[in-house]
Design an enzyme around this catalytic site. Sequence first.
Site, PDB file in Angstrom:
ATOM      1  N   LYS A  39       3.792  -3.183  71.627  1.00 51.72           N
ATOM      2  CA  LYS A  39       4.249  -1.798  71.600  1.00 51.72           C
ATOM      3  C   LYS A  39       3.308  -0.959  72.468  1.00 51.72           C
ATOM      4  CE  LYS A  39       5.125   2.022  68.358  1.00 51.72           C
ATOM      5  NZ  LYS A  39       5.085   2.410  66.920  1.00 51.72           N
ATOM      6  N   LYS A  53       8.442  -2.960  73.047  1.00 49.06           N
ATOM      7  CA  LYS A  53       8.849  -1.564  72.976  1.00 49.06           C
ATOM      8  C   LYS A  53       7.920  -0.733  73.843  1.00 49.06           C
ATOM      9  CE  LYS A  53       9.268   2.285  69.683  1.00 49.06           C
ATOM     10  NZ  LYS A  53       9.045   2.739  68.292  1.00 49.06           N
TER      11      LYS A  53
END
Length: 325
Positions: free
Chosen positions: A194, A247
């Site tokens: 992330k 992400k």
Amino acid sequence: MFKRLRRLRLNQNLRELVKETRLDIRDFIYPLFAIEGSQIKNEISSMPGVYQMSPDEILQECQELKKLGIYHILLFGIPAHKDSCGSEALSDQGIVSKTIRTIKEKHPDITITADLCFCEYTDHGHCGIIDPKLKTVDNDATLEILAQQAIVLCSSGADIIAPSTMMDGMVLTIRNALDAAGFCHIPIMSYSTKFSSAYYGPFREAAQSAPGFGDRKSYQEDPANRREAILESLNDEVEGADILMVKPALAYLDIVRDIRERTLLPLAVYNVSGEYSMLKMAQKSGIIDYEKVMIETMLSFKRAGADIIISYHTKEVAKYLSQIK
């Protein structure tokens, strides 16, 4: 030979026969934002078509999703009360726990992935407990709370736990806690890579989770680091993650491919709020063929190696796919 192959592909049936990448709505997860109250459906100004919804409205939304063939949701909560340690995240009467039970009562066939984080629950907007001296997140103190939160969510009926804090050791800590509590059957979909990204802006309006001070660079991934990004996901696999995730998605397709080539685990991408909003603004301005660009974007995720796509476009993708059958 090559000229003949190009001519064959002008025939639509033959193009479909040799198509390498296909979209299936069963591979998509639709994010939902639960808020306290009833009969509340607030459109998020920076994300047209996406809403904060009270549990009763989410029930109606789930009915619509099933009509579209969508049976997987990712649930976020916006609590009425926030404090420094995100205490409401540990309550079985918290907004996410209540919403999970409400959905499961009326729609037991909906698969609920529960986001496991603190930024929505804390008054400072960071993803964990703050060390008062260092003014940054205390990794180990946060792990203890994450484990408790995971058990609360599973006890409420969550089907998948998705830790998104990017704390070191979070997957192993959560896995051990769930196993000890009798939830060894619950899979973990880790936000394993992330990035500290500017693409999250609209989400912070949706979840009311912008940091009150500083930023999240000390615990989220540096967008410049490729090898470290791969290592983050591989570490989570070793710790016991069942599904890995990258992400954001669109600006990091090289990382998606890198991880895909190094793991046999299912791989998800999160098509985040900024990516969604950019297409929506371009649609509003009339500068793109919105539907074609949306589908081309989804194909890029699958082509890069994603098995699962988390996207605010999911309902629109479902409608598109139903039209071309």
